[in-house]
Design a protein around this motif. Structure first.
Motif, short mmCIF file in Angstrom:
data_model
loop_
_atom_site.label_atom_id
_atom_site.label_comp_id
_atom_site.label_asym_id
_atom_site.label_seq_id
_atom_site.Cartn_x
_atom_site.Cartn_y
_atom_site.Cartn_z
N PRO A 83 -8.12 12.31 3.82
CA PRO A 83 -6.84 11.61 3.92
C PRO A 83 -6.27 11.36 2.52
O PRO A 83 -7.01 11.00 1.60
CB PRO A 83 -7.20 10.29 4.62
CG PRO A 83 -8.66 10.09 4.30
CD PRO A 83 -9.26 11.45 4.18
N ASN A 85 -2.77 10.08 -0.13
CA ASN A 85 -1.60 9.23 -0.25
C ASN A 85 -0.39 10.00 -0.76
O ASN A 85 -0.52 11.04 -1.41
CB ASN A 85 -1.88 8.03 -1.16
CG ASN A 85 -2.21 8.41 -2.59
OD1 ASN A 85 -3.39 8.41 -2.97
ND2 ASN A 85 -1.22 8.72 -3.40
N ALA A 86 0.78 9.46 -0.49
CA ALA A 86 2.00 9.91 -1.14
C ALA A 86 2.03 9.34 -2.56
O ALA A 86 1.42 8.30 -2.83
CB ALA A 86 3.23 9.44 -0.36
N ASP A 104 3.92 14.79 4.25
CA ASP A 104 3.83 14.77 5.71
C ASP A 104 2.68 13.90 6.21
O ASP A 104 1.51 14.14 5.89
CB ASP A 104 3.64 16.20 6.22
CG ASP A 104 3.55 16.27 7.74
OD1 ASP A 104 4.56 15.96 8.38
OD2 ASP A 104 2.46 16.59 8.26
N GLY A 105 3.03 12.89 6.97
CA GLY A 105 2.03 12.10 7.67
C GLY A 105 1.23 11.13 6.83
O GLY A 105 0.26 10.54 7.33
N CYS A 106 1.57 10.94 5.56
CA CYS A 106 0.78 10.05 4.71
C CYS A 106 1.05 8.59 5.06
O CYS A 106 2.20 8.16 5.16
CB CYS A 106 1.08 10.31 3.23
SG CYS A 106 0.48 11.90 2.65
N ARG A 107 -0.02 7.82 5.20
CA ARG A 107 0.08 6.41 5.60
C ARG A 107 -0.03 5.48 4.41
O ARG A 107 0.06 4.25 4.56
CB ARG A 107 -1.05 6.11 6.59
CG ARG A 107 -2.43 6.32 5.99
CD ARG A 107 -3.57 6.14 6.96
NE ARG A 107 -4.86 6.33 6.30
CZ ARG A 107 -6.03 6.16 6.90
NH1 ARG A 107 -6.07 5.78 8.17
NH2 ARG A 107 -7.16 6.35 6.24
N THR A 108 -0.28 6.04 3.23
CA THR A 108 -0.47 5.28 2.00
C THR A 108 0.42 5.86 0.92
O THR A 108 0.63 7.06 0.86
CB THR A 108 -1.94 5.36 1.54
OG1 THR A 108 -2.79 4.86 2.56
CG2 THR A 108 -2.18 4.55 0.27
N ASP A 268 -7.66 6.33 1.04
CA ASP A 268 -6.93 7.59 0.96
C ASP A 268 -6.90 8.05 -0.49
O ASP A 268 -6.78 7.23 -1.41
CB ASP A 268 -5.51 7.43 1.49
CG ASP A 268 -5.46 7.16 2.98
OD1 ASP A 268 -6.51 7.26 3.64
OD2 ASP A 268 -4.37 6.85 3.49
N PRO A 288 -0.27 17.90 1.98
CA PRO A 288 -0.66 17.14 3.17
C PRO A 288 0.01 17.66 4.45
O PRO A 288 1.21 17.93 4.47
CB PRO A 288 -0.20 15.71 2.87
CG PRO A 288 0.22 15.68 1.46
CD PRO A 288 0.36 17.05 0.97
N GLY A 291 -1.04 14.00 6.87
CA GLY A 291 -1.67 13.04 5.97
C GLY A 291 -3.04 13.43 5.46
O GLY A 291 -3.70 12.62 4.80
#
Length: 333
Positions: A83, A85-86, A104-108, A268, A288, A291
């Motif tokens: 996983p 990060n952006a 795409d899809g990064c949660r951090t 991440d 990513p 993510g």
């Protein structure tokens, strides 16, 4: 620095070396184009890309990392995907949504702060824009690259605390400053991460022994390779985040190999930075998807190597630098 004896000859390295120049979507670390040398060893493709301002002694560790990845067996992975990060450069707040959309899809998100010529208000606006874009479930970390003194860092973290920070990366330059800041802000619940105090230190574990950080940021290439980075994390005994140094997809695959081999991975990783490029030398780029990045070696596309070849003068500059760093590693006969 410790003298290492490279296993390949300089001719071995140069025989497959390509110097490339990749444009960035937004200015980052003061550059618009990232240059790197990629070459192939018996284990696969590898990368040498210390930043231009680093002297030969520091850059030689990056070459050791590149040689390790190209010529030495790598540790077996314990996970199949990483996983990530952006990464948000020090852009104005209005540009934040477009930057995040590239990941795409990064949660951090890691947000650059303390940029020369900018104010704390700019940092606050940027981080607030990230929080608004990511929502309450998103994770936000900030990176000051050691630009604040202790008082400035304490003030900045107070101002940013309402954005619910996951951690603050290298808010101050020295181990002593990090230890003091960590003591001051402990009640705020903002962990302190060490980056430059690991990868630029003669003793990369000193920051852990001093109790100056809650976690380490580790980068495979500047630490001398995946195997040495794993040993540093094991000795430090702290959680680790694997990050990149604005690498091409080849360099990122070295970081992914490190992250894939870590016994424990709680955060991440900062390995999604190919999303900051408008071009790469691998098709598709190691960027990513949902993510995450897959673990595994990759190879460049010959057509993209040719398309993004650096100018002749920059190629000569990089190969001369590589040769000097090789001599640094070889030491006296």
């Amino acid at each position: 620095m410790t003298t290492l004896r490279p296993s390949p000859s300089l001719a071995d390295i140069l025989s497959t070396a390509h110097v490339v120049a990749l444009p960035l979507a937004a200015r980052f670390r003061g550059i618009d184009v990232r240059e790197a040398v990629v070459f192939e060893g018996p284990e696969g493709w590898t990368e040498f890309s210390p930043f231009a301002e680093y002297d030969d002694a520091e850059a030689a560790a990056w070459l050791a990392g590149a040689i390790d990845f190209g010529w030495m067996p790598q540790p077996a992975p314990v996970r199949a995907e990483i996983p990530v990060n952006a990464t948000v450069p020090a852009v104005d707040a209005a540009s934040v949504p477009a930057i995040l959309a590239r990941f795409d899809g990064c949660r951090t998100a890691k947000v650059k702060v303390a940029e020369p010529g900018q104010r704390l208000a700019d940092d606050v606006a940027r981080v607030q824009a990230v929080r608004e874009a990511m929502g309450p479930e998103g994770r936000i970390r900030v990176d000051a690259n050691g630009a604040w003194n202790v008082d400035e860092a304490e003030r900045a973290l107070h101002a940013l605390a309402e954005c619910d920070l996951e951690y603050a990366e290298q808010p101050c330059a020295t181990v002593d400053e990090l230890a003091e800041l960590r003591r001051r802000v402990k009640y705020m619940g903002i962990p302190i991460a060490a980056d430059e105090s690991v990868r630029k230190a003669s003793d990369p574990v000193a920051v852990a022994r001093a109790g100056a950080a809650d976690l380490l940021i580790v980068k495979a290439q500047p630490l001398g390779g995946v195997n040495r980075a794993l040993a540093i994390v094991a000795e430090a005994g702290l959680p680790a985040v694997v990050s990149s140094a604005l690498d091409t997809s080849i360099g990122l695959s070295m970081g992914v190999t490190l992250a894939g081999a870590l016994p424990q991975l709680d955060y991440d990783c900062g390995l999604g930075t190919s999303s900051l490029f408008t071009a790469d030398i691998v098709e598709p780029a190691l960027a990513p998807r949902g993510g995450v990045l897959p673990v595994g070696r990759i190879a460049p596309d010959p057509a993209l190597l040719a398309e993004h070849a650096a100018s002749d003068d920059r190629r000569d500059w990089w190969l001369a630098r590589l040769a000097r760093c090789y001599e640094e590693l070889s030491g006296p006969d």
